[in-house]
Design an enzyme around this catalytic site. Structure first.
Site, short mmCIF file in Angstrom:
data_model
loop_
_atom_site.label_atom_id
_atom_site.label_comp_id
_atom_site.label_asym_id
_atom_site.label_seq_id
_atom_site.Cartn_x
_atom_site.Cartn_y
_atom_site.Cartn_z
N ASN A 94 50.87 44.05 48.12
CA ASN A 94 50.69 44.30 46.68
C ASN A 94 51.70 43.52 45.84
OD1 ASN A 94 49.30 46.49 48.14
ND2 ASN A 94 48.96 47.34 46.10
N SER A 106 44.01 38.76 51.81
CA SER A 106 44.48 40.04 51.29
C SER A 106 44.56 41.06 52.41
CB SER A 106 43.46 40.52 50.25
OG SER A 106 43.71 41.85 49.89
N ASN A 154 40.34 33.85 34.05
CA ASN A 154 41.18 35.05 34.02
C ASN A 154 42.63 34.70 33.73
OD1 ASN A 154 41.42 37.90 34.26
ND2 ASN A 154 42.39 37.64 36.27
N TYR A 182 34.42 42.38 47.12
CA TYR A 182 35.65 41.58 47.05
C TYR A 182 36.24 41.39 48.44
CZ TYR A 182 40.53 40.34 46.40
OH TYR A 182 41.76 39.72 46.50
N ASP A 217 36.08 23.96 36.88
CA ASP A 217 35.59 25.08 37.69
C ASP A 217 35.53 24.62 39.13
OD1 ASP A 217 33.88 27.01 38.97
OD2 ASP A 217 33.27 27.64 36.96
N LYS A 237 36.81 37.94 51.14
CA LYS A 237 38.03 37.49 51.81
C LYS A 237 37.79 37.42 53.32
CE LYS A 237 40.52 36.96 48.15
NZ LYS A 237 40.84 35.62 47.67
N ILE A 254 49.66 34.70 40.59
CA ILE A 254 50.41 34.24 41.78
C ILE A 254 50.51 32.71 41.78
CG2 ILE A 254 50.57 34.39 44.29
CD1 ILE A 254 48.74 36.90 44.11
P1 NAD Z 1 44.56 35.71 38.84
O1 NAD Z 1 43.25 36.16 38.30
O2 NAD Z 1 45.75 35.91 37.99
O3 NAD Z 1 44.47 34.16 39.23
C1 NAD Z 1 43.30 33.57 39.72
C2 NAD Z 1 43.07 32.31 38.89
O4 NAD Z 1 41.89 31.65 39.37
C3 NAD Z 1 42.84 32.61 37.41
O5 NAD Z 1 43.71 31.80 36.64
C4 NAD Z 1 41.38 32.23 37.17
O6 NAD Z 1 41.16 31.73 35.87
C5 NAD Z 1 41.15 31.18 38.25
N1 NAD Z 1 39.77 31.02 38.71
C6 NAD Z 1 38.91 31.99 39.16
N2 NAD Z 1 37.74 31.43 39.52
C7 NAD Z 1 37.87 30.07 39.30
C8 NAD Z 1 37.01 28.97 39.49
N3 NAD Z 1 35.76 29.10 39.94
N4 NAD Z 1 37.46 27.74 39.17
C9 NAD Z 1 38.71 27.57 38.68
N5 NAD Z 1 39.58 28.59 38.50
C10 NAD Z 1 39.14 29.83 38.80
O7 NAD Z 1 44.75 36.40 40.25
P2 NAD Z 1 46.03 36.44 41.21
O8 NAD Z 1 46.53 37.82 41.26
O9 NAD Z 1 46.97 35.34 40.87
O10 NAD Z 1 45.33 36.16 42.61
C11 NAD Z 1 45.32 34.88 43.20
C12 NAD Z 1 44.62 34.95 44.54
O11 NAD Z 1 45.27 35.90 45.37
C13 NAD Z 1 43.16 35.39 44.47
O12 NAD Z 1 42.43 34.66 45.45
C14 NAD Z 1 43.21 36.85 44.83
O13 NAD Z 1 42.02 37.30 45.41
C15 NAD Z 1 44.34 36.84 45.86
N6 NAD Z 1 45.01 38.14 46.02
C16 NAD Z 1 45.54 38.77 44.93
C17 NAD Z 1 46.18 39.99 45.09
C18 NAD Z 1 46.75 40.72 43.90
O14 NAD Z 1 46.94 41.93 44.01
N7 NAD Z 1 47.05 40.06 42.79
C19 NAD Z 1 46.29 40.55 46.36
C20 NAD Z 1 45.74 39.88 47.45
C21 NAD Z 1 45.10 38.66 47.26
C1 WQD Z 2 48.27 50.97 44.21
C2 WQD Z 2 48.40 52.48 44.30
C3 WQD Z 2 46.44 53.66 43.53
C4 WQD Z 2 46.66 52.56 39.35
C5 WQD Z 2 44.48 46.42 45.15
C6 WQD Z 2 43.29 45.85 45.87
C7 WQD Z 2 43.75 45.05 47.05
C8 WQD Z 2 44.77 43.99 46.63
C9 WQD Z 2 45.88 44.59 45.84
C10 WQD Z 2 43.63 41.95 46.13
C11 WQD Z 2 47.11 53.17 44.82
C12 WQD Z 2 47.64 53.98 42.66
C13 WQD Z 2 46.90 52.68 40.71
C14 WQD Z 2 46.88 53.68 38.49
C15 WQD Z 2 47.59 54.94 40.41
N1 WQD Z 2 44.19 43.01 45.77
N2 WQD Z 2 47.36 53.86 41.23
N3 WQD Z 2 47.35 54.83 39.06
O1 WQD Z 2 44.54 49.55 45.35
O2 WQD Z 2 46.60 49.10 46.75
O3 WQD Z 2 45.19 47.24 46.05
O4 WQD Z 2 45.33 45.35 44.75
O5 WQD Z 2 43.41 41.53 47.22
O6 WQD Z 2 42.63 44.45 47.59
O7 WQD Z 2 42.48 46.91 46.32
O8 WQD Z 2 46.57 48.37 44.35
O9 WQD Z 2 47.87 48.57 42.29
O10 WQD Z 2 45.44 49.26 42.27
O11 WQD Z 2 47.07 50.67 43.48
O12 WQD Z 2 48.00 56.01 40.87
O13 WQD Z 2 46.65 53.63 37.27
O14 WQD Z 2 48.60 53.01 42.98
O15 WQD Z 2 45.65 54.80 43.70
O16 WQD Z 2 47.50 54.26 45.59
P1 WQD Z 2 45.68 48.70 45.66
P2 WQD Z 2 46.72 49.17 43.00
#
Ligand code: NAD
Ligand code: WQD
Length: 336
Positions: free
Chosen positions: A177, A124, A35, A148, A58, A152, A12
């Site tokens: 999502n 989230s 990551n 996790y 970091d 948050k 993101i």
């Molecule tokens: P991502 O893992 O792709 O990006 C996170 C980045 O943070 C990575 O590049 C990682 O290397 C870096 N990082 C982690 N710990 C670090 C540290 N201590 N110092 C410096 N860098 C560090 O994840 P994303 O999907 O881009 O998520 C970004 C944010 O959004 C996160 O806070 C995540 O919890 C939140 N979020 C993600 C989702 C999702 O589904 N992707 C949903 C809700 C919230």
């Molecule tokens: C979506 C739907 C699964 C994989 C997670 C975190 C949430 C947020 C977003 C960070 C669900 C189904 C999945 C597969 C499947 N992240 N599924 N087969 O669980 O809604 O949310 O990511 O904040 O906190 O919990 O996302 O993409 O894992 O699943 O059927 O191989 O797809 O059961 O119904 P989720 P997801």
């Protein structure tokens, strides 16, 4: 002046660095690549400017963080840096608490020291658990069901308390999502190992890296029996961060939680079918048992985001699948 983008090499954050540039702001990325790949930063630079600053550090290293504020004219911050695997957080809770709470507290301390007061935080929809009322509004009760999720929830509390005590204005963005990729196909999601999330898994089946999609649960109380989520295009999400910074530069103050979702729920099978249409051939799947910890149904009430940020999503599920596929097709092994 610049925007500090912690975790800006991640999924993101990298899309947000591009959206910031497109909107006339410049990002200073800080990431430890725990990551993500430096190649994501190369892709961001190719889409924006070669001079985009990247600091490998970091967020738990307070000296390094203080140095970033000294070396650059930061006036706004977006804090993405975190781990994000719900299952892993159950096995390694201390890693998650240390990284998420430590980085957030350290970042705010560094901001106060540097006199920077505008922060957007990655929260989230997981803080809602399974809400009683759907679409879910920001007023719904919050809590958590995994380490996790607790990080948050606790980070939101810490930021609420800090905003009440010091010169700090925060927007807590509760993402639903995120899926999809930049329309160029040069920037996208690149999960480590076998993906936990649905769309990266589906796309790896489509490129032949995995055999078939396991659909977790076919007996939910939904239109086709599979679980419902609010999938949002990552570029819409990125634009939501620009809108949040604009709001912080204007009227909004204190600590405000805002949903970033589309307001539309799709089932797992809707996603598999939309992906098949984007790919141009059927993606094999099998409906299996429910995944432990999953909720049945959630999608956002998006009205408050429109009211306070002037933002709403523009891209639909077909756009998300087209762009995610375009990225995966061009980069079957991600950045590796
Ligand atoms: P991502 O893992 O792709 O990006 C996170 C980045 O943070 C990575 O590049 C990682 O290397 C870096 N990082 C982690 N710990 C670090 C540290 N201590 N110092 C410096 N860098 C560090 O994840 P994303 O999907 O881009 O998520 C970004 C944010 O959004 C996160 O806070 C995540 O919890 C939140 N979020 C993600 C989702 C999702 O589904 N992707 C949903 C809700 C919230
Ligand atoms: C979506 C739907 C699964 C994989 C997670 C975190 C949430 C947020 C977003 C960070 C669900 C189904 C999945 C597969 C499947 N992240 N599924 N087969 O669980 O809604 O949310 O990511 O904040 O906190 O919990 O996302 O993409 O894992 O699943 O059927 O191989 O797809 O059961 O119904 P989720 P997801």
């Amino acid at each position: 002046m610049a925007v500090l983008v912690t975790g800006g090499a991640g999924y993101i954050g990298s899309h947000t660095a591009v959206a910031l540039h497109d909107a006339g702001r410049e990002g200073v990325i800080v990431d430890n690549f725990s990551n993500s790949s430096p190649k994501a930063v190369d892709a961001v630079r190719a889409l924006t400017t070669d001079s985009m600053v990247m600091v490998e550090a970091d967020m738990l290293d307070s000296e390094a963080v203080a140095r970033v504020f000294k070396d650059h004219d930061i006036d706004e911050v977006i804090h993405f840096a975190a781990y994000k695997a719900v299952g892993e957080s159950v096995d390694k809770p201390l890693d998650y608490y240390r990284n998420h709470l430590g980085s957030t507290i350290g970042l705010v301390a560094a901001m106060v020291e540097a006199g920077v007061s505008k922060l957007v935080f990655s929260s989230s929809c997981t803080v809602y658990g399974q809400p009683d009322v759907i679409p879910v509004t920001e007023a719904a009760p919050t809590g958590a069901e995994s380490p996790y999720g607790w990080t948050k929830y606790m980070s939101e509390q810490i930021l609420n308390d800090a905003a009440a005590a010091v010169d700090l204005d925060v927007v807590l963005l509760r993402y639903f999502n995120p899926v999809g990729a930049h329309e160029s196909g040069t920037l996208g999601e690149d999960p480590n190992g076998i993906p936990n999330n649905l769309v990266p898994f589906v796309m790896q089946v489509a490129v032949g890296r995995l055999a078939k999609v396991m659909v977790f649960g076919g007996d939910y109380d939904t239109a086709d029996g599979t679980a419902v989520r609010d999938y949002i295009h990552v570029v819409d999400l990125a634009e939501g961060h620009v809108a949040a910074l604009d709001a912080l530069a204007g009227e909004i103050s204190g600590c405000t939680a805002v949903n970033l979702g589309t307001g539309v729920g799709h089932t797992v099978l809707d996603v598999v079918h939309a992906a098949s249409a984007a790919v141009g051939s059927p993606i094999p799947y099998e409906v299996v048992g429910r995944r432990s910890g999953d909720i049945e149904k959630i999608y956002a009430h998006p009205a408050y985001a429109e009211e306070v940020l002037g933002w709403r999503s523009k891209r639909d599920l077909a756009d998300m699948m087209r762009d995610h596929w375009n990225w995966q097709r061009q980069n079957p092994n991600g950045f590796r």
